[in-house]
Design an enzyme around this catalytic site. Structure first.
Site, PDB file in Angstrom:
ATOM      1  N   HIS A  21       0.844  -1.207   0.000  1.00 61.36           N
ATOM      2  CA  HIS A  21       0.000   0.000   0.000  1.00 61.36           C
ATOM      3  C   HIS A  21       0.868   1.241   0.000  1.00 61.36           C
ATOM      4  O   HIS A  21       2.059   1.190   0.311  1.00 61.36           O
ATOM      5  CB  HIS A  21      -0.960   0.038   1.198  1.00 61.36           C
ATOM      6  CG  HIS A  21      -0.292   0.073   2.541  1.00 61.36           C
ATOM      7  ND1 HIS A  21       0.028  -1.042   3.264  1.00 61.36           N
ATOM      8  CD2 HIS A  21       0.136   1.124   3.301  1.00 61.36           C
ATOM      9  CE1 HIS A  21       0.597  -0.699   4.406  1.00 61.36           C
ATOM     10  NE2 HIS A  21       0.680   0.616   4.461  1.00 61.36           N
ATOM     11  N   GLU A  66       7.856   1.080   4.903  1.00 62.64           N
ATOM     12  CA  GLU A  66       7.377   0.020   5.790  1.00 62.64           C
ATOM     13  C   GLU A  66       7.608  -1.311   5.087  1.00 62.64           C
ATOM     14  O   GLU A  66       7.385  -1.430   3.877  1.00 62.64           O
ATOM     15  CB  GLU A  66       5.866   0.208   6.055  1.00 62.64           C
ATOM     16  CG  GLU A  66       5.284  -0.851   6.988  1.00 62.64           C
ATOM     17  CD  GLU A  66       3.787  -0.659   7.270  1.00 62.64           C
ATOM     18  OE1 GLU A  66       3.131   0.083   6.512  1.00 62.64           O
ATOM     19  OE2 GLU A  66       3.287  -1.258   8.236  1.00 62.64           O
ATOM     20  N   HIS A 122       3.924   7.163   3.698  1.00 61.22           N
ATOM     21  CA  HIS A 122       4.895   6.080   3.551  1.00 61.22           C
ATOM     22  C   HIS A 122       4.457   5.115   2.458  1.00 61.22           C
ATOM     23  O   HIS A 122       3.332   5.188   1.960  1.00 61.22           O
ATOM     24  CB  HIS A 122       5.127   5.320   4.876  1.00 61.22           C
ATOM     25  CG  HIS A 122       3.973   4.520   5.386  1.00 61.22           C
ATOM     26  ND1 HIS A 122       3.071   4.986   6.323  1.00 61.22           N
ATOM     27  CD2 HIS A 122       3.560   3.254   5.105  1.00 61.22           C
ATOM     28  CE1 HIS A 122       2.178   4.044   6.582  1.00 61.22           C
ATOM     29  NE2 HIS A 122       2.447   2.983   5.857  1.00 61.22           N
TER      30      HIS A 122
END
Lengths: 134, 134
Positions: free
Chosen positions: A7, A130, A79
């Site tokens: 994502h 991430e 992010h």
């Protein structure tokens, strides 16, 4: 090491307004908001055919996106999350290469119930990365 | 309206260094740099299984990423590009909904040789959105 883009997370000051914009103006499939107090965010998923965008609104006093929104009051790109097959192997390889893992360096259980960790944006040209074990 | 995430663009001050980091530290498949003087950038593609990341370094005096890097000297997340089936229909629908298209409002030929336009980040919670007709 890097797998799929799981994502892209966008911090927004008003998730109801942002959800409406993505659903109505941009014609995307948008989930209902989910409050995740243990992560300090309310999250909405924007489902695209090949990946997803996550809208994040701060929740509670210690939200990890509060400081970002203080600096970027309109919101912005927060992010990018990549999938990895083995998060501990990835972590060890990154640390050996000199990259810094945020927090205590151990994976946490992320918003999807899977192990995640975050890499220091200073080590990746200003982008917060991430990693999520899938 | 929104289709696949075509790419996420990251502005970087040094594309050689960033390419090396994505290839060697993050273990991704990274293209050779391509100078695109007509777009004011040098670009490197980081190929992921479901989409791609584009690293952008300013090229020339009037690069569209120069101001971003002046504000964010380390680099950072610059824009997200979604595919649309009909860019003129998408543009007209967005303008009717009150969104602003950057520039003169007409699609341009983007870095992939396809028609693109950019939407004003103030209308989308601080995120610069590119639409690309596929």
């Amino acid at each position: 090491m890097l797998g799929r883009i799981n994502h892209i997370a966008l911090a927004v000051p008003d998730i109801a307004a942002a959800s409406a914009t993505y659903r109505e103006t941009l014609g995307a499939k948008v989930s209902a908001p989910q409050a995740l107090p243990e992560h300090g965010v309310t999250v909405v998923f924007v489902e695209l055919p090949n990946s997803k965008v996550e809208l994040l609104e701060p929740l509670g006093e210690t939200s990890p996106v509060a400081a970002f929104l203080a600096k970027n009051p309109d919101g912005g790109m927060h992010h990018i999350c990549y999938e990895v097959a083995d998060i501990l192997a990835a972590r060890d390889q990154l640390v050996a290469a000199g990259a810094r893992v945020l927090g205590d360096g151990e994976p946490k259980i992320g918003a999807h119930g899977k192990q995640v960790l975050f890499l220091h944006p200073k080590d990746f040209f200003g982008t917060l990365i991430e990693l999520e074990q899938v």
